[in-house]
Design a protein around this motif. Structure first.
Motif, mmCIF file in Angstrom:
data_model
loop_
_atom_site.group_PDB
_atom_site.id
_atom_site.type_symbol
_atom_site.label_atom_id
_atom_site.label_comp_id
_atom_site.label_asym_id
_atom_site.label_seq_id
_atom_site.Cartn_x
_atom_site.Cartn_y
_atom_site.Cartn_z
ATOM 1 N N SER A 16 0.794 -1.221 0.000
ATOM 2 C CA SER A 16 0.000 0.000 0.000
ATOM 3 C C SER A 16 0.834 1.281 0.000
ATOM 4 N N CYS A 17 1.989 1.254 -0.652
ATOM 5 C CA CYS A 17 2.842 2.451 -0.671
ATOM 6 C C CYS A 17 2.272 3.540 -1.572
ATOM 7 N N GLY A 18 1.503 3.141 -2.591
ATOM 8 C CA GLY A 18 0.865 4.116 -3.463
ATOM 9 C C GLY A 18 1.726 4.627 -4.608
ATOM 10 N N ALA A 30 -6.007 2.446 -7.663
ATOM 11 C CA ALA A 30 -6.337 3.098 -6.395
ATOM 12 C C ALA A 30 -6.101 2.093 -5.271
ATOM 13 N N ILE A 31 -5.880 2.625 -4.079
ATOM 14 C CA ILE A 31 -5.762 1.761 -2.902
ATOM 15 C C ILE A 31 -7.175 1.301 -2.553
ATOM 16 N N PRO A 62 8.325 -1.271 -5.457
ATOM 17 C CA PRO A 62 9.491 -1.834 -4.769
ATOM 18 C C PRO A 62 9.295 -3.282 -4.314
ATOM 19 N N ASP A 63 8.059 -3.774 -4.331
ATOM 20 C CA ASP A 63 7.773 -5.120 -3.841
ATOM 21 C C ASP A 63 7.401 -6.099 -4.949
ATOM 22 N N VAL A 64 7.537 -5.695 -6.189
ATOM 23 C CA VAL A 64 7.215 -6.537 -7.358
ATOM 24 C C VAL A 64 5.815 -7.134 -7.197
#
Length: 72
Positions: A16-18, A30-31, A62-64
């Protein structure tokens, strides 16, 4: 056979970094209100019809957890 680009979201990996939401040129993402097993509200496609499968979301994640893949 023709190859098809498919937009994927791995909700289990999303934190949920956006970054993908902000980077999307077509405002597809969107989150969501849904929570994954890690306790994060993960990203979802709110306007999938607008997706041009540019993979900018996959580049900035960043988390693929999101991106575009090619399927047969």
């Amino acid at each position: 056979m023709s190859k098809v680009k498919v937009h994927i979201i791995d909700a289990r990996r999303c934190k949920s970094c956006g970054l993908c939401v902000d980077a999307c040129p077509k405002q597809v993402l969107a989150i969501s209100a849904h929570i994954n097993g890690q306790g994060y509200n993960y990203v979802e496609q709110v306007h999938p019809e607008k997706c041009i499968k540019c993979n900018i979301c996959g580049i900035v994640c960043p988390d693929v957890a999101i991106g575009v893949v090619v399927e047969d």
